[in-house]
Design a protein around this motif. Structure first.
Motif, short mmCIF file in Angstrom:
data_model
loop_
_atom_site.label_atom_id
_atom_site.label_comp_id
_atom_site.label_asym_id
_atom_site.label_seq_id
_atom_site.Cartn_x
_atom_site.Cartn_y
_atom_site.Cartn_z
N LYS A 6 1.28 -1.00 0.03
CA LYS A 6 0.10 0.21 0.03
C LYS A 6 0.32 1.21 0.20
O LYS A 6 1.90 0.76 1.37
CB LYS A 6 -0.62 0.07 1.52
CG LYS A 6 -1.91 0.85 1.22
CD LYS A 6 -1.26 1.83 2.05
CE LYS A 6 -1.90 3.90 1.73
NZ LYS A 6 -1.33 4.44 2.98
N GLY A 8 1.06 4.99 0.00
CA GLY A 8 0.35 6.62 1.20
C GLY A 8 -0.27 8.02 -0.03
O GLY A 8 0.84 7.49 -1.50
N GLY A 9 -0.49 8.52 1.03
CA GLY A 9 -0.75 9.95 -0.41
C GLY A 9 0.42 10.76 -0.71
O GLY A 9 0.24 11.17 -1.66
N THR A 206 5.68 4.74 3.02
CA THR A 206 4.73 5.62 4.08
C THR A 206 6.05 6.71 3.10
O THR A 206 6.34 6.68 2.66
CB THR A 206 3.79 5.94 4.74
OG1 THR A 206 3.51 7.45 5.23
CG2 THR A 206 4.97 5.18 6.39
N ASP A 207 6.12 8.10 4.05
CA ASP A 207 6.81 8.91 4.06
C ASP A 207 8.09 8.74 5.40
O ASP A 207 8.51 9.75 5.56
CB ASP A 207 6.57 11.03 3.80
CG ASP A 207 5.40 10.84 5.58
OD1 ASP A 207 5.17 9.56 5.97
OD2 ASP A 207 4.80 11.69 4.86
N LEU A 212 7.63 5.00 14.49
CA LEU A 212 8.69 5.91 15.58
C LEU A 212 7.63 5.89 17.07
O LEU A 212 6.84 5.71 17.26
CB LEU A 212 9.26 7.24 14.96
CG LEU A 212 9.31 7.57 14.13
CD1 LEU A 212 9.48 9.11 13.19
CD2 LEU A 212 10.46 6.86 13.30
N ARG A 217 6.10 15.02 15.17
CA ARG A 217 6.37 16.45 15.00
C ARG A 217 5.87 17.00 16.67
O ARG A 217 6.09 18.22 16.96
CB ARG A 217 4.57 16.68 14.12
CG ARG A 217 4.40 16.36 13.09
CD ARG A 217 3.46 16.23 11.78
NE ARG A 217 2.40 15.06 13.13
CZ ARG A 217 1.04 14.56 12.01
NH1 ARG A 217 0.80 15.16 11.74
NH2 ARG A 217 1.18 13.17 13.59
N SER A 242 -0.70 8.20 13.81
CA SER A 242 -1.86 8.40 12.82
C SER A 242 -0.35 7.55 11.93
O SER A 242 -1.43 7.24 10.65
CB SER A 242 -1.89 9.90 12.11
OG SER A 242 -0.09 10.61 11.89
N VAL A 243 0.04 6.93 12.24
CA VAL A 243 1.17 6.55 10.53
C VAL A 243 0.06 5.36 10.05
O VAL A 243 0.64 5.02 9.07
CB VAL A 243 2.33 5.23 11.36
CG1 VAL A 243 3.56 5.31 10.11
CG2 VAL A 243 2.96 5.87 12.41
P1 ADP Z 1 0.32 7.99 4.58
O1 ADP Z 1 0.00 9.30 3.47
O2 ADP Z 1 1.65 7.81 3.71
O3 ADP Z 1 -0.80 7.07 4.66
P2 ADP Z 1 -0.41 9.07 6.75
O4 ADP Z 1 0.79 10.79 6.78
O5 ADP Z 1 -1.12 8.52 7.05
O6 ADP Z 1 0.87 8.60 5.88
O7 ADP Z 1 0.71 8.39 7.95
C1 ADP Z 1 2.40 8.76 8.00
C2 ADP Z 1 2.95 10.59 8.93
O8 ADP Z 1 1.99 10.12 10.54
C3 ADP Z 1 4.30 10.48 9.59
O9 ADP Z 1 4.26 11.56 8.10
C4 ADP Z 1 4.06 11.36 10.70
O10 ADP Z 1 4.22 12.50 10.88
C5 ADP Z 1 2.98 10.82 11.41
N1 ADP Z 1 3.33 10.61 12.86
C6 ADP Z 1 2.81 10.72 13.81
N2 ADP Z 1 2.95 9.62 14.64
C7 ADP Z 1 3.87 8.85 14.21
C8 ADP Z 1 4.55 8.48 15.02
N3 ADP Z 1 4.60 7.80 15.86
N4 ADP Z 1 5.42 7.26 14.08
C9 ADP Z 1 5.68 7.93 12.66
N5 ADP Z 1 5.29 9.24 12.27
C10 ADP Z 1 4.30 9.20 12.74
#
Ligand code: ADP
Ligand code: ASP
Ligand code: MG
Length: 438
Positions: A6, A8-9, A206-207, A212, A217, A242-243
């Protein structure tokens, strides 16, 4: 060996990202099924296509057309197709899509078109078949995923397909209309496809280079989690990390399929492996696995002497809340006290007041008190149960920083400790816990 990937955006945001996706897919022929999100942000102040599509719906309601907002969608897809040099009549597809958004007058339909278009483009670019999620994913009359039906459909429809791109985020409801999952739902689609085709691995690209320990942030450059169990992940994602969408875990868990969170822009990084309990290798150095949290909760604190001797006491409180159709987040309790933690969002418009009065009438408490603007923070880890003094270490660190803990809830699974602090202490609290354990 079958892998479901999958993306992501951000991985679908522009032609460069898509080239990166292609090189990942081509590096491993077991990457046979690809689930995609709608194009996301290209830079910090950019707007996600999905958000623009919700705006299209608003414009349709207001003006009867969505020319304005849809022009942004149009531009983005035309640019991607042009930059990639794919032979695809994207203009006609976009015209038809715009018409359908106007005719359908449905927010879900409009929003779903981001993934739909994204998948058509990705399929053409990769030379894979496009298989519409509308023919695979089904919701029941309650709006919940019809998991068995969907699983059978995926298994049968993809049985003889070698390679396919499938749009994430949506399916059909029981009346045959397009319905989406909640935001971030393409993660769920990926997990569904992985289970349906009996994949050996579900790669979620994802990015960031994996899950983590906490939100990047809030803490600068937090360490990545190498390995985590489904249950730990569920706790973290439910609590706000939110990953990965918090419901994405279930189909993979049913199929016992490990999930690997990977970084599209650093594919060489190992990322995070999410595994069943029996595949988990304990790391004696890790006491905690992760920290996650959410803001804006309300705690209703209720005290009554000998309440434990009163049959049905807690049930009466909960049924008042149930009548309002509100989900309860947590119910920490003591000997003569019980608190209910609710999302503040659901208590707007005088509901909180009415509810507190009704609880008062129903259980006649000695004392009832409402605390608003609370953040919940979960510290999660298998290691916590085995180590004595984990809670003491946590609370000492917070006390040293002068953070006032307003609520404590240690889940019976001993997998987590959840605390409630003022919204204004949220970021500081996460940083303090990180420093105390990592
Ligand atoms: P996608 O568009 O690939 O689904 P998301 O924006 O939904 O990506 O999820 C990835 C983002 O989640 C990261 O860029 C990061 O800013 C955020 N994030 C929040 N908590 C965490 C965490 N514990 N570990 C990694 N990323 C996190
Ligand atoms: N595009 C949808 C969203 O932004 C779904 C997803 O990306 O998973 O929420
Ligand atoms: Mg996401």
């Amino acid at each position: 060996m079958i892998k479901v990937c999958k993306f992501g955006g951000t991985s679908m945001a522009d032609a460069n990202a898509l080239r990166q996706v292609k090189s990942i897919i081509e590096a491993d022929s077991s990457r046979r099924f690809v689930v995609v999100s709608a194009p996301g942000k290209r830079h910090k102040n950019d707007i996600k296509i999905t958000d623009t599509l919700y705006r299209c719906y608003d414009e349709v309601v207001e003006l009867g057309n969505c020319k304005n907002a849809f022009s942004i969608v149009r531009e983005r897809f035309i640019e991607i197709v042009k930059d990639l040099g794919i032979d695809l009549d994207i203009k006609s597809i976009l015209d038809k899509t715009e018409e359908e958004i106007v005719l359908n007058k449905s927010a879900d339909f409009a929003a779903s078109r981001g993934e739909y278009l994204s998948a058509i483009v990705a399929a053409a670019f990769l030379g894979f078949e496009f298989v519409d999620a509308a023919s695979l994913v089904r919701f029941d009359s309650q709006g919940k995923l019809n998991a068995d039906y969907t699983n059978d459909k995926v298994a049968s429809k993809l049985a003889n397909v070698k390679n396919a791109v499938i749009p994430g985020f949506y399916g059909k409801n029981f009346e045959g209309q397009i319905k989406t999952f909640s935001r971030g739902g393409s993660d769920i689609t990926g997990s569904i496809i992985a289970r349906g085709v009996g994949a050996d691995l579900y790669e979620n690209w994802t990015d960031v280079s994996g899950f983590l320990i906490c939100d990047p942030r809030i803490v600068d450059d937090p360490k990545a989690i190498k390995q985590i169990t489904y249950k730990e992940l569920r706790e973290l994602s439910y609590m706000g990390a939110s990953v990965l969408h918090s419901e994405a875990i279930f189909p993979a868990m049913k199929g016992k399929i490990p999930i690997n969170i990977k970084n599209t822009f650093k594919p060489e990084d190992a990322g995070t492996m999410i595994v069943p309990n029996d595949r988990y290798e304990l790391d004696p150095d890790n006491v905690i696995t992760g920290i996650a949290g959410k803001k804006n909760f309300t705690v209703i604190y209720i005290e009554k002497s000998l309440m434990n001797a009163e049959v049905g006491f807690v049930r009466r409180i909960l049924s008042v809340i149930e009548h309002y159709g509100i989900c309860i987040e947590h119910v920490p309790s003591g000997i003569d006290t019980v608190s209910v933690v609710l999302s503040s969002e659901e208590l707007k418009g005088g509901i909180l007041n009415d509810m507190v009065n009704e609880i008062r009438e129903n259980v006649n408490p000695d004392f009832i008190h409402v605390i608003e603007n609370i953040s919940l923070i979960a510290t999660v880890g298998h290691g916590m149960a085995r180590r004595t003094g984990t809670a003491a270490r946590l609370f000492t660190a917070l006390a040293k920083e002068g953070i006032n803990i307003k609520m404590i809830d240690q889940g019976s699974s001993e997998l987590n400790i959840i605390i409630g602090v003022a919204n204004s202490d949220y970021e500081k609290c996460i940083r303090t816990i990180y420093k105390a354990f990592v």
